[in-house]
Structures are given as C-alpha cells and as structure tokens.
Design an enzyme around this catalytic site. Sequence first.
Site: not given
Length: 394
Positions: A77, A87-88, A203, A352
């Site tokens: 990573d 949150q996840r 996500c 965006c």
Amino acid sequence: MNARNATPLPPLVEPAAELTPAEAERYSRHVIIPEIGSLGQRRLKNARVLVIGAGGLGSPVLLYLAAAGVGTIGIVDDDLVDASNLQRQIIHDVSSVGGSKLASAARALGELDPAVTVRCHELRLDSSTALALFADYDLIIDGSDNFATRYLVNDAAALLGKPYVWGSVYRFEGQVSVFWERHGPTYRDLFPEAPPAGASLSCGEGGVLGMLCGVIGSMMVAEAVKLITGVGRTLLGRVLLFDSQNATWRELTVRKDESIAPITELIDYELFCGVAAVPASTDDEIGVHELVALLLTRGEIGDANFELIDVRERGEHDLVAIPGSRLITLDRIVSGEVLSELPRDRDLVLYCKAGTRSAIALAELRSQGYTRMKHLSGGVLAWLHETESMRHQY
C-alpha cells in the site's frame, strides 16, 4: 466445473516445527478442529501471505490472517489514512488519520500478535515490481479496487504459478473467488476483457456498506486458510456473490477458456483497461482559480455564459457540490440519454471528485461532436482545498 476442482487441493505450505505451548494455547480453537489440528496450524505458522491493499477488504483480511496465526504477512500500500476510510477500514483508527496505512496496519497487527512477521511494501504495484514481490510469498490476496491492478495480480500470479484469492465490494454487493492458473480458471476467464473506462466506480466514488467489507474479507481469509492447509473445497472455479441488501448468496461457475492465449508477460495494464486513454492534455483542463474567476463574473446563478456540470453520483453531489453546478451523472453521459440536455452553443465545465470521471465524460462528449468543454483539474477535492486556503488568507 472440472472434477479435479471438486476435491481438495494439496496443502500449499509445508508445516513448521512443533507449536510452542504458548502457540498451542493461543490457537487451541483451531487445533481441536480435526481437519486442521496441530499440523494445519503449523502450516499456517509457516505460510507467507501477501495482501494487496490495507483498505476496506485488506483491513479484515490482515486482522484475521494475523489472528489465525499466519507467520509472515506482507502488505502492499502507498496510501494515507483519511477520515472517510474509518467507516469500513477497521484496521485504522482516529490516531492514524493523515499517516501511512502501512504503518497503521503494521502497528495493529503487532498489537494483535507480536509473533507475526509483518513486511511493509510501500510502493505502487506495477509491471516492474509485481514479479519480484510475489516470488517471496506462497499466496496472494487481492483486495484492490481497480481493474488494472486486478489484471496485473492475475497475470503475475499465473506467470509464477501461484494461487490468489480475489474479492470485491460495491455498495451492497460483494464477490469472492480463488484463481490458480496451474489448477483451474483465472480472472481472465471471468473477465476476458476489461470493462470500458468509467463503466464502474470505486468505493470512494460509488460508496460501500462498511460491514460488507468484513463479510467478504472474512470469506477471503477462509479461502486462504483452506489453500494453506489443504482443507475443504476452495472457490477455485466458482464465484460467490453476496447481496447484503436482500441477504442472499449466489454461486457462479467459472470454467477455463482454452481459447484465451496463455499469459507470457506483463503488459501496460492501465492501457489495457483504458485508463491511459483518458485525455491528459492541459488544454482540456481548467484550474480552480480560473473557475473561481468565471464564477465571480458569472453574475446571478443561471446566467447562460457557461454551464457547470457535476458528473458524480447523487449522494456525492448532495454531500458537497460547487455552487451553481448541475448534476448529470457520468453513466447518463456515457449512455447518451442526456445529450439533448447539454447545449452545444455554450461552454461546458465538467467536474467530479478528483478529475478522472470528468475527463472520461469530456472524452465521451467530444466523440459526440461537442467542442466547447473543459474539466476541472483535481475535481471537487481541489476546489475544497483551494477555497479553504483562500478563506484563511482573507
């Protein structure tokens, strides 16, 4: 599915030396399972598993690998922890925000089991790094969130003859499978061609139910344990699909396609997935300061000198949007259903989250004959950063 995939595969890892009394106690709930026993736990102790990503899927995967007693865990990573990750991405906490995901994940694993060897690989996985990295591990677990990395993992694992566990999550749905070119189908048998650029959202762009990552991540570790120990029937040749909104599971069979050319080398995966084809010319971009100047001279919202178009999803727009913008999502632009709503006789400014989807929208509109367009470099994130800086200056 071939009959060979219906029977257990041989154990992937040779067993380590006998468990110490402390290890026997720690992993006693595994050891008393007849199919695993001390021998299976020793295989886990000797296993080297590489996890791609310390994010939504990587978080539960890493925690359960360490808890299961996997002796060596590698993490790939190069990202930082953001507050929206919490949150996840349950391996990180508030104190980790702004810091390295690798450092945060390694710290959590060390606190869970200090005996686990954690190897941190702070790099961007690509065709120049994958083969050498994968060669040091018995098994790969792919928790990435983009198609370019998934194809890269598949091809590198195939070239090295290694199995890997794959999972993905999006909104309420998750998928998990095992791919092993030596014994059955690969990711390319499931997805022979990459979807068009912009056809699927990450996500971060489309959202995900946080606890879905735990469900799919746990399934991924279960498959890893079965591969390492040789216990049970793996998902090789099958894809398990979970719909958390309706609490249903489905299974798809995947067969090896003999017509697909064998993998002989790694390629440019961004080009293969169409990412590199997104226009990168600065002539297509508008900066935040230039957009601010346009908005200041625009007068009343609704003046017809240019249109500001948000191509994100409704939930993103409702959370934060540039004042005066109109929401027209990327999928409606790609499908062509909104072309009658977009004028050709005035300038369009598209934006965006970070600039990727707006660049895709720009390319799509250009193919439909639109010429008076730019997209916001850096997206709404750059807008928020710059406008916050300007507020502090005055």
